[in-house]
Write a protein that holds these residues in place. Sequence first.
Motif, short mmCIF file in Angstrom:
data_model
loop_
_atom_site.label_atom_id
_atom_site.label_comp_id
_atom_site.label_asym_id
_atom_site.label_seq_id
_atom_site.Cartn_x
_atom_site.Cartn_y
_atom_site.Cartn_z
N ASP A 40 0.88 -0.94 0.39
CA ASP A 40 -0.08 0.36 -0.89
C ASP A 40 1.17 1.80 0.03
OD1 ASP A 40 -2.30 -1.84 0.10
OD2 ASP A 40 -2.42 -1.36 2.62
N THR A 41 -0.02 2.79 -0.20
CA THR A 41 1.29 3.84 -0.33
C THR A 41 0.13 4.26 0.52
OG1 THR A 41 1.40 3.76 -3.17
CG2 THR A 41 1.42 5.48 -1.90
N ILE A 42 1.80 5.14 1.92
CA ILE A 42 0.80 5.53 3.07
C ILE A 42 1.28 7.09 2.87
CG2 ILE A 42 0.76 3.31 4.78
CD1 ILE A 42 3.88 3.86 4.96
N SER A 43 0.42 7.82 3.99
CA SER A 43 1.06 8.72 3.89
C SER A 43 0.28 9.71 5.18
CB SER A 43 -0.57 9.77 2.70
OG SER A 43 -0.29 11.25 3.26
N ALA A 44 1.18 10.97 6.19
CA ALA A 44 1.73 11.42 7.41
C ALA A 44 1.74 12.61 6.88
CB ALA A 44 1.60 10.47 7.89
N ILE A 45 1.17 13.21 7.94
CA ILE A 45 2.01 14.73 8.44
C ILE A 45 2.79 14.13 8.98
CG2 ILE A 45 1.33 16.40 9.34
CD1 ILE A 45 -1.10 16.89 8.67
N ALA A 46 4.40 14.39 8.98
CA ALA A 46 6.00 13.94 9.48
C ALA A 46 5.46 15.25 10.35
CB ALA A 46 6.55 14.26 8.13
N THR A 47 4.85 16.19 10.11
CA THR A 47 5.83 17.85 11.27
C THR A 47 4.82 17.05 12.17
OG1 THR A 47 4.30 18.68 9.98
CG2 THR A 47 6.98 19.22 10.05
N ALA A 48 5.10 18.50 13.50
CA ALA A 48 4.10 18.53 15.09
C ALA A 48 2.94 19.46 14.62
CB ALA A 48 5.26 18.89 16.28
N ASN A 49 2.35 18.62 15.11
CA ASN A 49 0.47 19.35 15.10
C ASN A 49 1.13 20.96 15.88
OD1 ASN A 49 -1.59 19.70 14.59
ND2 ASN A 49 -2.51 19.02 16.61
N GLY A 50 0.01 21.82 15.44
CA GLY A 50 0.49 22.82 15.30
C GLY A 50 0.44 23.79 14.23
N ILE A 51 1.11 24.99 14.85
CA ILE A 51 1.17 26.16 13.26
C ILE A 51 2.66 26.25 13.34
CG2 ILE A 51 0.70 28.67 13.04
CD1 ILE A 51 -1.63 29.12 14.43
N GLY A 52 3.45 26.63 12.34
CA GLY A 52 4.90 27.02 12.31
C GLY A 52 4.72 27.23 10.40
N ILE A 85 6.24 25.33 8.39
CA ILE A 85 6.34 25.39 7.35
C ILE A 85 6.01 23.74 8.00
CG2 ILE A 85 7.66 23.20 5.05
CD1 ILE A 85 9.35 25.34 5.36
N ALA A 86 4.84 22.54 6.84
CA ALA A 86 4.37 20.75 7.48
C ALA A 86 5.12 20.71 6.79
CB ALA A 86 2.73 21.23 7.79
N ILE A 87 4.84 19.71 6.49
CA ILE A 87 5.70 18.37 5.94
C ILE A 87 4.56 17.27 5.91
CG2 ILE A 87 7.84 16.48 5.24
CD1 ILE A 87 9.56 18.24 6.04
N ILE A 88 4.52 16.40 4.20
CA ILE A 88 3.87 15.52 3.90
C ILE A 88 4.16 14.15 3.71
CG2 ILE A 88 1.61 14.42 3.51
CD1 ILE A 88 1.66 18.23 4.52
N ARG A 89 4.73 13.09 4.33
CA ARG A 89 5.61 12.34 3.87
C ARG A 89 4.64 10.98 2.76
NH1 ARG A 89 9.76 10.19 7.51
NH2 ARG A 89 10.44 12.38 6.61
N ILE A 90 4.63 10.90 1.42
CA ILE A 90 4.04 9.68 1.23
C ILE A 90 5.12 8.36 0.69
CG2 ILE A 90 2.52 9.14 -0.61
CD1 ILE A 90 2.16 12.33 -1.43
N SER A 91 4.62 7.86 0.97
CA SER A 91 5.54 6.31 0.67
C SER A 91 4.82 4.95 -0.16
CB SER A 91 6.87 5.57 2.04
OG SER A 91 7.29 4.99 1.73
N GLY A 92 5.37 4.57 -1.50
CA GLY A 92 5.12 3.07 -1.74
C GLY A 92 5.04 3.34 -3.16
N HIS A 122 2.94 25.54 3.66
CA HIS A 122 2.98 26.58 4.85
C HIS A 122 2.68 25.97 5.92
CE1 HIS A 122 2.77 29.27 1.54
NE2 HIS A 122 3.78 29.92 1.65
N GLY A 123 2.89 26.45 6.59
CA GLY A 123 2.82 25.44 8.25
C GLY A 123 1.00 25.72 8.97
N GLY A 124 0.53 25.55 9.27
CA GLY A 124 -0.58 25.12 10.05
C GLY A 124 -1.26 24.09 9.67
N TYR A 125 -2.36 23.56 10.50
CA TYR A 125 -3.06 22.15 10.70
C TYR A 125 -4.52 22.74 9.93
CZ TYR A 125 -6.36 18.96 12.31
OH TYR A 125 -7.11 18.10 12.60
N ILE A 126 -4.94 23.57 8.84
CA ILE A 126 -5.93 23.44 8.05
C ILE A 126 -4.85 22.86 6.82
CG2 ILE A 126 -7.59 24.71 7.08
CD1 ILE A 126 -8.34 23.89 9.05
#
Length: 447
Positions: A5-17, A19-26, A85-89
């Motif tokens: 399966d190809t998986i995906s998740a947010i790799a940075t801490a929850n909250g406002i910053g 930069i945020a990083i979403i990582r996808i593998s597969g 861009h960082g931020g929850y939404i």
Amino acid sequence: MMQTDTISAIATANGIGSIAIIRISGDSALSIAKKLSKKQDFSPRYATLSTLYDAQNTLIDESIIIYFKAPYSFTAEDVVEIQCHGGYIVAQSILKATLDAGARLANAGEFSKRAFFNGRIDLSEAEAIAGLIEAKSEDGAKILARQMKGSLKEYIENIRDEIIHILAYSEVSIDYAEEDLPQDLISQIENKLSKLESSLESTLIASKSREGLMQGFKVAIVGKPNVGKSSLLNSLLNYNRAIVSDIAGTTRDTIEEQVRVGSHLIRIVDTAGIRESSDEIERIGIERSLEAIEDSDIVIALFDGSRVMDSEDKQILSLINKHAKDKEVLFVKNKIDLESLFELKEREFDLELNSKDSVVSLIDALKSIMDKSNISDEIMLISQRQVSAVQNTLSNIHEAREPLLDQELEIFSFHLNEAIKEVSSITRPFENDEILDKMFGSFCLGK
């Protein structure tokens, strides 16, 4: 769930910053990136500025996309990292878009799990990664960084290789069981076992003594009521966390806070004053104080310098002698701005201070104790799982000695096999073919 399966998740801490990083593998990671960005060309390891859209073709964000082509990625699979861009939404919107495009939400630790199964890291390196995220000191982080690069792996591999080599001698000798083993061969094997035992025991001792570097040092402030424990805690924290009163028994439970001392993040516990009490709530608080002494790495034994030693002070000294033999203890005289009446008969005070004034000397003393834990460059174990594996390895090596002397090689080999399995569990599972490699690599059997 299939590992394909190809998986995906947010790799940075929850909250406002920023930069945020979403990582996808597969296998579908690149196609998902193309679908979200409407771009068709991504050069591996190059940052590409891209506008991202969701399944309804609505603009989400302008982000950086980096593509890591298999096997040259953390998981050894195709990996795409989206830096938005960082931020929850924003991060959640991009994550949802990756899921709509065919990925599934990754389970906890699944990226590292795939890296392990794909041979990118071993178990010791995986544990080091997890530990590094929650490191409680700079020295601990440095140790974990070395382990992440394979220092523990190399040590364990050497131990494992040595045991396999000894086992190969035994397995070959079983074929000639009708003949007694040469005495010098038994001596050689005994010497090798002794060196292994010495090395593993040193590692266990070093790991125990430096445990606070990994988990964070726990410091307990103990003393009878009204000696200034809460004032000392407030001074260390630099704000009024604990209620301070002249009424004995004001602190009726343990108060635990974190504070940075030098390069260490420590947990400091203000305990209830220890004395005989008929008050049920206070009695429970005192019991928890005794538990805090047991659980602590460092004990600050606080005494009121303006009062003569009494039975309660003697009770504190007795408890420290009973419960803190394997801990660092700082004997501190407090309230030195008042007339000095208290004397320790058996030893000198380590420090004298006024907890309402300056505690710099105490902070320096704590820092010195904690820094001392990382003087050694010895390999250390960073989890109870690793400690148990080494203890079981040692136990099996001990058990192997008697059958070796009695030349009961089948029993000797059994214990060595168990030792190999235990020590191998720290890094990677043991394969029986490794014994064959040693046998055929080290001996000319003629059969």
